[in-house]
Scaffold this motif. Structure first.
Motif, PDB file in Angstrom:
ATOM      1  N   ARG A  22      43.711  19.601   6.680  1.00 24.52           N
ATOM      2  CA  ARG A  22      44.182  19.140   5.369  1.00 24.52           C
ATOM      3  C   ARG A  22      45.571  18.574   5.541  1.00 24.52           C
ATOM      4  NH1 ARG A  22      42.393  24.148   1.517  1.00 24.52           N
ATOM      5  NH2 ARG A  22      40.120  23.628   1.097  1.00 24.52           N
ATOM      6  N   ASP A  23      46.352  19.088   6.326  1.00 19.84           N
ATOM      7  CA  ASP A  23      47.646  18.636   6.251  1.00 19.84           C
ATOM      8  C   ASP A  23      47.968  17.281   7.369  1.00 19.84           C
ATOM      9  OD1 ASP A  23      48.436  20.517   4.613  1.00 19.84           O
ATOM     10  OD2 ASP A  23      49.075  21.768   6.037  1.00 19.84           O
ATOM     11  N   GLY A  24      47.015  17.079   7.977  1.00 20.83           N
ATOM     12  CA  GLY A  24      46.770  16.042   8.817  1.00 20.83           C
ATOM     13  C   GLY A  24      47.584  16.054  10.130  1.00 20.83           C
ATOM     14  N   LEU A  25      47.329  17.361  10.670  1.00 19.75           N
ATOM     15  CA  LEU A  25      47.984  17.911  11.921  1.00 19.75           C
ATOM     16  C   LEU A  25      46.667  17.871  12.914  1.00 19.75           C
ATOM     17  CD1 LEU A  25      49.998  20.735  10.725  1.00 19.75           C
ATOM     18  CD2 LEU A  25      50.998  18.730  11.956  1.00 19.75           C
ATOM     19  N   SER A  26      45.510  17.695  12.593  1.00 20.10           N
ATOM     20  CA  SER A  26      44.266  17.800  13.393  1.00 20.10           C
ATOM     21  C   SER A  26      43.391  16.876  12.729  1.00 20.10           C
ATOM     22  CB  SER A  26      44.114  19.167  13.781  1.00 20.10           C
ATOM     23  OG  SER A  26      42.908  19.058  14.588  1.00 20.10           O
ATOM     24  N   PHE A  27      42.389  16.929  13.610  1.00 18.37           N
ATOM     25  CA  PHE A  27      41.071  15.881  12.951  1.00 18.37           C
ATOM     26  C   PHE A  27      39.825  16.814  13.127  1.00 18.37           C
ATOM     27  CE2 PHE A  27      43.746  12.886  15.001  1.00 18.37           C
ATOM     28  CZ  PHE A  27      43.997  11.965  14.161  1.00 18.37           C
ATOM     29  N   ALA A  28      39.145  16.677  12.133  1.00 20.98           N
ATOM     30  CA  ALA A  28      37.742  17.318  11.741  1.00 20.98           C
ATOM     31  C   ALA A  28      36.814  16.912  13.292  1.00 20.98           C
ATOM     32  CB  ALA A  28      37.070  17.089  10.813  1.00 20.98           C
ATOM     33  N   TYR A  29      36.359  17.606  14.057  1.00 18.45           N
ATOM     34  CA  TYR A  29      35.714  17.284  15.382  1.00 18.45           C
ATOM     35  C   TYR A  29      34.280  17.331  14.873  1.00 18.45           C
ATOM     36  CZ  TYR A  29      35.830  17.081  20.364  1.00 18.45           C
ATOM     37  OH  TYR A  29      35.833  16.610  21.918  1.00 18.45           O
ATOM     38  N   ARG A  30      33.895  16.228  14.410  1.00 18.85           N
ATOM     39  CA  ARG A  30      32.439  16.246  13.943  1.00 18.85           C
ATOM     40  C   ARG A  30      31.333  16.299  14.870  1.00 18.85           C
ATOM     41  NH1 ARG A  30      35.770  12.842  11.213  1.00 18.85           N
ATOM     42  NH2 ARG A  30      35.859  13.136   8.949  1.00 18.85           N
ATOM     43  N   LYS A  31      31.869  16.077  16.183  1.00 16.65           N
ATOM     44  CA  LYS A  31      30.691  16.273  17.433  1.00 16.65           C
ATOM     45  C   LYS A  31      30.031  17.520  17.328  1.00 16.65           C
ATOM     46  CE  LYS A  31      30.411  15.939  22.595  1.00 16.65           C
ATOM     47  NZ  LYS A  31      31.087  15.577  23.511  1.00 16.65           N
ATOM     48  N   TYR A  32      31.017  18.753  16.988  1.00 13.26           N
ATOM     49  CA  TYR A  32      30.632  20.088  16.955  1.00 13.26           C
ATOM     50  C   TYR A  32      30.539  20.631  15.616  1.00 13.26           C
ATOM     51  CZ  TYR A  32      31.920  19.539  21.879  1.00 13.26           C
ATOM     52  OH  TYR A  32      32.035  19.152  23.243  1.00 13.26           O
ATOM     53  N   SER A  33      31.127  20.066  14.621  1.00 10.77           N
ATOM     54  CA  SER A  33      30.933  20.626  13.298  1.00 10.77           C
ATOM     55  C   SER A  33      31.386  19.680  12.000  1.00 10.77           C
ATOM     56  CB  SER A  33      32.011  21.952  13.214  1.00 10.77           C
ATOM     57  OG  SER A  33      31.980  22.508  12.011  1.00 10.77           O
ATOM     58  N   MET A  34      30.584  19.934  11.188  1.00 12.39           N
ATOM     59  CA  MET A  34      31.147  19.106  10.056  1.00 12.39           C
ATOM     60  C   MET A  34      31.675  19.788   8.797  1.00 12.39           C
ATOM     61  SD  MET A  34      30.134  15.839  10.570  1.00 12.39           S
ATOM     62  CE  MET A  34      29.912  15.352   8.747  1.00 12.39           C
ATOM     63  N   ASP A  35      32.194  21.002   9.218  1.00 10.01           N
ATOM     64  CA  ASP A  35      32.953  22.052   8.459  1.00 10.01           C
ATOM     65  C   ASP A  35      34.213  21.487   7.732  1.00 10.01           C
ATOM     66  OD1 ASP A  35      30.971  23.858   9.231  1.00 10.01           O
ATOM     67  OD2 ASP A  35      32.229  25.444   9.802  1.00 10.01           O
ATOM     68  N   TYR A  36      34.871  20.509   8.388  1.00 10.83           N
ATOM     69  CA  TYR A  36      36.291  20.079   7.961  1.00 10.83           C
ATOM     70  C   TYR A  36      36.154  18.770   7.595  1.00 10.83           C
ATOM     71  CZ  TYR A  36      37.210  24.614   9.890  1.00 10.83           C
ATOM     72  OH  TYR A  36      37.227  26.067  10.415  1.00 10.83           O
ATOM     73  N   ASP A  37      34.792  17.969   7.479  1.00 11.01           N
ATOM     74  CA  ASP A  37      34.857  16.538   7.093  1.00 11.01           C
ATOM     75  C   ASP A  37      35.540  16.272   5.883  1.00 11.01           C
ATOM     76  OD1 ASP A  37      33.409  14.024   7.296  1.00 11.01           O
ATOM     77  OD2 ASP A  37      32.624  14.502   5.589  1.00 11.01           O
ATOM     78  N   LEU A  38      35.404  16.924   4.774  1.00  9.56           N
ATOM     79  CA  LEU A  38      35.796  16.425   3.739  1.00  9.56           C
ATOM     80  C   LEU A  38      37.448  16.959   3.638  1.00  9.56           C
ATOM     81  CD1 LEU A  38      33.130  17.801   0.954  1.00  9.56           C
ATOM     82  CD2 LEU A  38      33.565  15.432   1.931  1.00  9.56           C
ATOM     83  N   ASP A  39      37.935  17.854   4.358  1.00 11.37           N
ATOM     84  CA  ASP A  39      39.257  18.008   4.492  1.00 11.37           C
ATOM     85  C   ASP A  39      39.933  16.983   5.235  1.00 11.37           C
ATOM     86  OD1 ASP A  39      39.332  20.870   3.370  1.00 11.37           O
ATOM     87  OD2 ASP A  39      37.754  21.171   4.848  1.00 11.37           O
ATOM     88  N   GLU A  40      39.314  16.287   6.171  1.00 15.06           N
ATOM     89  CA  GLU A  40      39.951  15.283   6.686  1.00 15.06           C
ATOM     90  C   GLU A  40      39.754  14.005   5.760  1.00 15.06           C
ATOM     91  OE1 GLU A  40      38.764  12.166  10.144  1.00 15.06           O
ATOM     92  OE2 GLU A  40      39.217  14.232  11.159  1.00 15.06           O
TER      93      GLU A  40
END
Length: 208
Positions: free
Chosen positions: A101-119
């Motif tokens: 959410r804070d732009g310190l990391s990316f959603a790793y969509r290869k393994y999970s879509m959990d944080y897709d919307l946060d990114e």
């Protein structure tokens, strides 16, 4: 004698930051599930065209926020480096989600879509890494591996590996673990042209 419940307990305890998505939690090395942060040596480009050490920035910012704090983690898997792949919470907050959410990391969509919307929210707002031109960490690692492969062909064939415990070990062609040892220069691993060079750099010889 340790009971099975202790041997396989989920990681918990004080946090020591290795890089933005790799931590020691209670003395156990963990990789945060579902996210991918810039490698320590990775650079980004600002809007004015200048280079920015975004990998070191992300690591330092995560350390400022979470270093020394108490985390509770759930072990989900184990990666090829022997690290526990975990979902970690500090004060009830999913830290991986907060980092994305804070732009310190990316959603790793290869393994999970959990944080897709946060990114996507962070990208729309230009927060953190999204305010720069940045290569996806996985693409950066692939490029580094390609450069490493080219270096090994030039004659420097001794593999300087770093174990999951941080021990620096070099492997010479023909040794037991040589063929299956992979070198990832983004983690500080490297190739050497001679055993003497490896020892001078602080690596010890593999025992077999």
């Amino acid at each position: 004698m340790l009971l099975p419940s202790v041997l396989f307990a989920d990681p918990a305890g004080a946090v020591r930051i290795i890089d933005a998505d790799t931590w020691d939690v209670g003395g156990e090395r963990v990789r945060l599930f579902g996210i991918d942060a810039p490698e320590a040596a990775q650079t980004c480009q600002r809007n004015d065209g200048t280079a920015w050490a975004c990998g070191r920035w992300a690591t330092a910012e995560v350390d400022r926020r979470y270093g020394g704090r108490q985390a509770l983690c759930e072990r989900l898997d184990r990666d090829r480096y022997g690290r526990s792949v975990t979902r970690c919470h500090i004060d009830g907050v999913d830290v991986a989600r907060q980092l994305v959410r804070d732009g310190l990391s990316f959603a790793y969509r290869k393994y999970s879509m959990d944080y897709d919307l946060d990114e996507k929210g962070a990208a729309q707002s230009g927060r953190g890494l999204h305010g720069t031109v940045v290569q996806a960490p996985a693409a950066y690692r692939a490029a580094q591996r390609s450069r490493t492969a080219a270096t090994s062909v030039s004659g420097c064939t001794i593999k300087g590996n770093i174990s999951s415990r941080g021990v620096r070990i070099y492997h010479v062609s023909g040794q037991h673990h040589y063929r299956r040892t992979k070198i990832d220069t983004t983690k500080g691993e490297r190739w050497f042209c001679s055993a003497a060079e490896a020892r001078a750099a602080g690596w010890r010889a593999a025992r077999r």
